[in-house]
Design an enzyme around this catalytic site. Sequence first.
Site, PDB file in Angstrom:
ATOM      1  N   LYS A 157      54.800  28.058  13.749  1.00  0.00           N
ATOM      2  CA  LYS A 157      54.423  28.900  14.881  1.00  0.00           C
ATOM      3  C   LYS A 157      52.922  29.139  14.758  1.00  0.00           C
ATOM      4  CE  LYS A 157      56.158  33.199  16.980  1.00  0.00           C
ATOM      5  NZ  LYS A 157      57.132  34.293  16.789  1.00  0.00           N
TER       6      LYS A 157
ATOM      7  N   ARG B  61      53.991  33.544  24.559  1.00  0.00           N
ATOM      8  CA  ARG B  61      52.822  34.383  24.837  1.00  0.00           C
ATOM      9  C   ARG B  61      51.822  34.336  23.686  1.00  0.00           C
ATOM     10  NH1 ARG B  61      56.242  39.669  26.394  1.00  0.00           N
ATOM     11  NH2 ARG B  61      57.464  38.819  24.692  1.00  0.00           N
ATOM     12  N   PHE B  62      52.327  34.141  22.456  1.00  0.00           N
ATOM     13  CA  PHE B  62      51.492  34.185  21.251  1.00  0.00           C
ATOM     14  C   PHE B  62      50.753  32.883  21.012  1.00  0.00           C
ATOM     15  CE2 PHE B  62      55.786  32.856  20.426  1.00  0.00           C
ATOM     16  CZ  PHE B  62      55.589  31.629  19.827  1.00  0.00           C
ATOM     17  N   GLY B  63      51.297  31.732  21.486  1.00  0.00           N
ATOM     18  CA  GLY B  63      50.741  30.422  21.172  1.00  0.00           C
ATOM     19  C   GLY B  63      51.793  29.332  21.278  1.00  0.00           C
ATOM     20  N   GLU B  64      51.854  28.465  20.263  1.00  0.00           N
ATOM     21  CA  GLU B  64      52.744  27.295  20.316  1.00  0.00           C
ATOM     22  C   GLU B  64      53.656  27.240  19.092  1.00  0.00           C
ATOM     23  OE1 GLU B  64      49.413  24.358  22.401  1.00  0.00           O
ATOM     24  OE2 GLU B  64      49.734  24.304  20.235  1.00  0.00           O
ATOM     25  N   VAL B  65      54.780  26.518  19.247  1.00  0.00           N
ATOM     26  CA  VAL B  65      55.660  26.227  18.118  1.00  0.00           C
ATOM     27  C   VAL B  65      55.716  24.703  17.953  1.00  0.00           C
ATOM     28  CG1 VAL B  65      57.959  26.448  17.112  1.00  0.00           C
ATOM     29  CG2 VAL B  65      57.065  28.276  18.560  1.00  0.00           C
TER      30      VAL B  65
ATOM     31  N   ILE C 134      57.234  21.874  20.184  1.00  0.00           N
ATOM     32  CA  ILE C 134      58.627  22.090  20.590  1.00  0.00           C
ATOM     33  C   ILE C 134      58.812  23.377  21.385  1.00  0.00           C
ATOM     34  CG2 ILE C 134      59.706  20.686  18.791  1.00  0.00           C
ATOM     35  CD1 ILE C 134      60.106  23.235  17.143  1.00  0.00           C
ATOM     36  N   GLY C 135      57.748  24.143  21.559  1.00  0.00           N
ATOM     37  CA  GLY C 135      57.883  25.385  22.317  1.00  0.00           C
ATOM     38  C   GLY C 135      56.546  26.047  22.569  1.00  0.00           C
TER      39      GLY C 135
ATOM     40  N   ASP D 156      62.903  43.028  20.335  1.00  0.00           N
ATOM     41  CA  ASP D 156      62.721  41.964  21.338  1.00  0.00           C
ATOM     42  C   ASP D 156      63.845  40.943  21.216  1.00  0.00           C
ATOM     43  OD1 ASP D 156      61.561  40.658  23.470  1.00  0.00           O
ATOM     44  OD2 ASP D 156      60.061  39.599  22.264  1.00  0.00           O
TER      45      ASP D 156
END
Length: 510
Positions: A239, A222-226, A218-219, A340
């Site tokens: 996450k 920068r860190f990876g995927e959701v 679903i997303g 952030d």
Amino acid sequence: MCGTFKTALLLSCFLYFCQNFNEILALKCKCDICNKTNFTCETDGYCFTSTYVKGGKVKYSYSCLDKVSFFPPEEPRWCHQKATSTEAKICCKESDFCNAEEKFRPLLSSLNIISSVTEKTSTEFTSLEIAAAIVIPTLIICIIIGAAYFFHTSHQRRGMHHHLKHVDDSLEAPDHPILNKGVSLKHMIEMTTSGSGSGLPLLVQRSIARQIQLVEIIGQGRFGEVWKGRWRGENVAVKIFSSREERSWFREAEIYQTVMLRHDNILGFIAADNKDNGTWTQLWLITDYHEHGSLFDFLGRNTLDSSGMIHMALSIATGLAHLHMDIMGTQGKPAIAHRDLKSKNILVKSNGTCAIGDLGLAVRHDVTTDTVDIPLNNRVGTKRYMAPEVLDETMNIDQFDSFKRADVYALGLIFWEIARRCNVGGIYDEYQLPFYDAVPPDPTIDEMRRVVCVDTQRPNIPNRWQSCEALHVMSKLMKECWYHNATARLTALRIKKTLSNFRASEELKM
């Protein structure tokens, strides 16, 4: 009577041991921020020395790492991070002030930091050895008395063995009482944290993580995927960090498990786990799932009426005020700044309120030492939402209020994004990011600095907003959030009270 006497005697020995153990093993450490206690601190955990390279020079930091700060609770991962070319840490507890000794000073050699640890001489007597000399005889006496009592009652326990269940080496606990079928995640969290909001036990977190089925992505960030996931029929958000982002994963899990952080307007944390199949490692962070997605996604698809706009803005201000607030006491919460804050890091709930997420860059304020624990990762905030003092590097990073004021600047920009989508009499603006008309889609620091600091530009406020009372209130607030002078900005608590009072006055008119 004999059994009762033995039990009492055993209990007395045990209490004596417990009462004196911490006192015997209290560890004194060198502490460069403890000027009120002659640069000394005491801990039940470790002394540590942190070494880092700044401006070509090697710098040292000394302090205590208390057990209450351990993550995971049984052993701090922080102490076992590998040294890099610019930093290293060493934890020790074998003697008082062990972190001050030369043998624990990391050395800079060929741009790689290494630790030089010498062997202890036979003439040194550490606090651990002294403790052993006192504790071991006491334990032996207690064990002799306890053994008699144990054999006397062991036959009573044998009949209970068939009730015990084996928990395998994978640390999964399908028969854990709070993981019984029919128990919802919300109920489980309320049941185990007793309102402290410090997170589920690690065993339960791991058990939940290993029972989740990933449904769809679903997303991406920068860190990876959701991912959207399912746990026993309930939706969760997963996450997934790449192994390169271990620090971000660890930091976010650590912040989410801060005591008393749980709040309706902070994204609900469920579990953290690392999955390693031998060839690759995935780092999972599991949170509540909100079907509307991020505020960025929601505003791109939907408009709001004036009441919905105030409702949404108030919920974000309430979440930020809770984050910024320090709650005193043994079950207290440190003040936290987000660093952030943006529409992509805020989730929209089914009732139209919001929850603030993505705490991987957050910093906590230590009231006792008046210091800020800035995370040791390479990420910076989102340039588009950076306050002027962050862009031109004039912010005082040693003062916690500076971070709160930078959050409030970003909040003003988010309010502007929401206000553009307020539908009054069929008139509203298309969704846009702040400064969409002044900088490219992925602006550089220099481009943002020119617009925000040099030209002192802020997002445009249409004249028509002044004719709608709700939009007028919102426009006044956002202007007071993005003042160039950080000290002139409103606090999150003041913003929350202003919006709450306006909503109450509007409800009275109805």
